[in-house]
Motif scaffolding. Structure first.
Motif, mmCIF file in Angstrom:
data_model
loop_
_atom_site.group_PDB
_atom_site.id
_atom_site.type_symbol
_atom_site.label_atom_id
_atom_site.label_comp_id
_atom_site.label_asym_id
_atom_site.label_seq_id
_atom_site.Cartn_x
_atom_site.Cartn_y
_atom_site.Cartn_z
ATOM 1 N N PHE A 233 39.059 35.444 48.231
ATOM 2 C CA PHE A 233 38.723 36.865 48.266
ATOM 3 C C PHE A 233 39.692 37.666 47.392
ATOM 4 C CE2 PHE A 233 37.124 35.257 52.342
ATOM 5 C CZ PHE A 233 35.809 35.695 52.269
ATOM 6 N N PRO A 234 39.194 38.719 46.750
ATOM 7 C CA PRO A 234 40.077 39.536 45.894
ATOM 8 C C PRO A 234 40.990 40.428 46.724
ATOM 9 C CG PRO A 234 37.882 40.490 45.976
ATOM 10 C CD PRO A 234 37.800 39.200 46.735
ATOM 11 N N GLU A 235 42.098 40.796 46.141
ATOM 12 C CA GLU A 235 42.999 41.730 46.817
ATOM 13 C C GLU A 235 42.380 43.116 46.867
ATOM 14 O OE1 GLU A 235 46.750 41.608 44.905
ATOM 15 O OE2 GLU A 235 47.153 39.500 45.391
ATOM 16 N N VAL A 236 41.744 43.515 45.794
ATOM 17 C CA VAL A 236 41.046 44.804 45.728
ATOM 18 C C VAL A 236 39.628 44.541 45.247
ATOM 19 C CG1 VAL A 236 40.985 47.109 44.711
ATOM 20 C CG2 VAL A 236 43.193 46.026 45.223
ATOM 21 N N TRP A 237 38.649 44.979 46.032
ATOM 22 C CA TRP A 237 37.243 44.749 45.692
ATOM 23 C C TRP A 237 36.815 45.745 44.609
ATOM 24 C CZ3 TRP A 237 34.067 41.049 48.170
ATOM 25 C CH2 TRP A 237 34.697 40.341 49.199
ATOM 26 N N LYS A 238 36.454 45.218 43.441
ATOM 27 C CA LYS A 238 36.081 46.052 42.296
ATOM 28 C C LYS A 238 34.550 46.157 42.242
ATOM 29 C CE LYS A 238 38.304 45.704 38.443
ATOM 30 N NZ LYS A 238 38.985 47.010 38.481
ATOM 31 N N TRP A 239 34.025 47.128 42.953
ATOM 32 C CA TRP A 239 32.574 47.345 42.976
ATOM 33 C C TRP A 239 32.043 47.812 41.621
ATOM 34 C CZ3 TRP A 239 29.959 46.139 47.462
ATOM 35 C CH2 TRP A 239 30.752 45.940 48.600
ATOM 36 N N GLU A 240 32.933 48.317 40.802
ATOM 37 C CA GLU A 240 32.490 48.828 39.504
ATOM 38 C C GLU A 240 32.020 47.716 38.566
ATOM 39 O OE1 GLU A 240 37.071 48.892 39.594
ATOM 40 O OE2 GLU A 240 35.390 49.405 40.904
ATOM 41 N N ASN A 241 32.362 46.459 38.846
ATOM 42 C CA ASN A 241 31.881 45.363 37.998
ATOM 43 C C ASN A 241 30.358 45.305 37.995
ATOM 44 O OD1 ASN A 241 34.440 44.579 37.234
ATOM 45 N ND2 ASN A 241 34.598 42.930 38.742
ATOM 46 N N TYR A 242 29.783 45.352 39.184
ATOM 47 C CA TYR A 242 28.327 45.316 39.284
ATOM 48 C C TYR A 242 27.703 46.597 38.725
ATOM 49 C CZ TYR A 242 28.533 41.083 42.109
ATOM 50 O OH TYR A 242 28.728 39.794 42.541
ATOM 51 N N ALA A 243 28.338 47.716 38.967
ATOM 52 C CA ALA A 243 27.820 48.973 38.434
ATOM 53 C C ALA A 243 27.868 48.975 36.907
ATOM 54 C CB ALA A 243 28.614 50.150 38.995
ATOM 55 N N GLN A 244 28.935 48.416 36.354
ATOM 56 C CA GLN A 244 29.092 48.401 34.895
ATOM 57 C C GLN A 244 28.067 47.487 34.231
ATOM 58 O OE1 GLN A 244 33.104 47.574 33.623
ATOM 59 N NE2 GLN A 244 32.540 47.374 31.457
ATOM 60 N N ILE A 245 27.823 46.312 34.801
ATOM 61 C CA ILE A 245 26.860 45.386 34.190
ATOM 62 C C ILE A 245 25.441 45.917 34.316
ATOM 63 C CG2 ILE A 245 26.435 43.939 36.216
ATOM 64 C CD1 ILE A 245 26.956 42.686 32.616
ATOM 65 N N LEU A 246 25.151 46.622 35.427
ATOM 66 C CA LEU A 246 23.824 47.219 35.584
ATOM 67 C C LEU A 246 23.627 48.417 34.662
ATOM 68 C CD1 LEU A 246 23.286 47.035 39.452
ATOM 69 C CD2 LEU A 246 22.032 45.788 37.690
ATOM 70 N N ALA A 247 24.731 49.050 34.260
ATOM 71 C CA ALA A 247 24.641 50.176 33.339
ATOM 72 C C ALA A 247 24.518 49.733 31.891
ATOM 73 C CB ALA A 247 25.865 51.076 33.503
#
Length: 295
Positions: free
Chosen positions: A70-84
């Motif tokens: 598991f990551p130390e900090v969950w980077k939700w922006e990865n999925y948002a960035q690839i979808l953008a």
């Protein structure tokens, strides 16, 4: 008399002991079976779960040592960035449309061929059937170069047709559907002929409505074959706007090798349609597997 009565009592005393031994053996088997099932499920789902979780990691966390699931900090922006990313969205839509078209064409061509081999009588039928079955034993890589030469001479390179048409006919699919058509009672076909139906009408009105079980299995197989194709597209498609999803991910990895978190997010989204497709048709798939086992 005492000896005669003692033997039944001894046998009766052994019955509970045998029952306890049988129950212990059954519980041992059940526990072992459950443990084996859990290990198999974890082995199958762990790579997929890691890919999903890795999509929330930063650039350095994906391959860091020591390993951390598991990551130390969950980077939700990865999925948002690839979808953008409009290129990724266009590639997903292009691949999905091509996969649907390929699936429909494959089911149409192979089901017609299967009906012909299952129900029609024509010259050289057995010879042609042997030739069709023989192609199942020819590895695709051995005819890759000759197939490329053929589509080049037909001016099909860098088009949707080169991805859809060459692989539509499949001996395995024809064989699978043909075996199902052979199990349909001939009395139904004879009754349709008495009602004035021709061969094509019988196929459309009788065989197609009954073809849902093989169509589900072979349709999903065709969809997955197109969705996961990589070698053939990189040989025949050169325009980035016509890349399939596997080409896009390979290009993304070579050009942006350090952004592994973003790559894992894109890989997860690319795998999502396949997982959703299986969840929708899982009952039909399992039912068809059981039916094939009974046959």
């Amino acid at each position: 008399m005492a000896v005669i009565t003692a033997e039944p009592k001894a046998a009766a005393a052994e019955i509970p002991h045998r029952r306890v031994h049988h129950d212990a053996k059954w519980w041992f088997y059940a526990i072992g079976k459950a443990i084996a099932g859990i290990v198999f499920i974890l082995a199958a789902l762990l790579p997929l779960a890691w890919m999903v979780v890795a999509g929330f990691k930063s650039k350095t966390e994906v391959l860091q040592t020591p390993f951390q699931f598991f990551p130390e900090v969950w980077k939700w922006e990865n999925y948002a960035q690839i979808l953008a990313d409009p290129t990724f969205v266009r590639t997903m839509a292009w691949t999905f449309g091509g996969a649907v078209l390929f699936t429909l064409l494959a089911l149409t061509v192979n089901s017609l061929a299967a009906y012909a081999f299952a129900r029609l009588d024509f010259r050289f039928k057995r010879t042609l059937w042997v030739l069709v079955i023989t192609t199942m034993f020819i590895p695709g890589m051995t005819i890759l170069l000759t197939s490329f030469i053929v589509v080049t001479r037909l001016s099909m390179l860098d088009t949707l047709a080169v991805l859809v048409i060459p692989g539509a006919a499949s001996a395995g699919t024809i064989f699978f559907i043909r075996q199902f058509y052979l199990s349909i009672p001939a009395s139904l076909e004879e009754a349709a002929m008495l009602d004035g139906c021709g061969r094509f009408q019988i196929f459309v009105r009788l065989f197609l409505p009954l073809s849902k079980p093989p169509f589900v299995v072979m349709g999903i197989t065709a969809f997955l074959a197109y969705w996961n194709s990589y070698v053939w597209p990189i040989l025949t498609i050169t325009t980035p706007e016509r890349y399939v999803v596997q080409q896009y991910l390979a290009t993304f990895r070579s050009e942006r090798a350090t952004e592994l978190g973003l790559l894992m997010a894109g890989s997860t989204l690319a795998a999502a349609p396949v997982v959703i497709l299986f969840l929708i048709f899982q009952r039909q798939i399992i039912g068809n597997i059981k039916m094939a086992g009974l046959k």
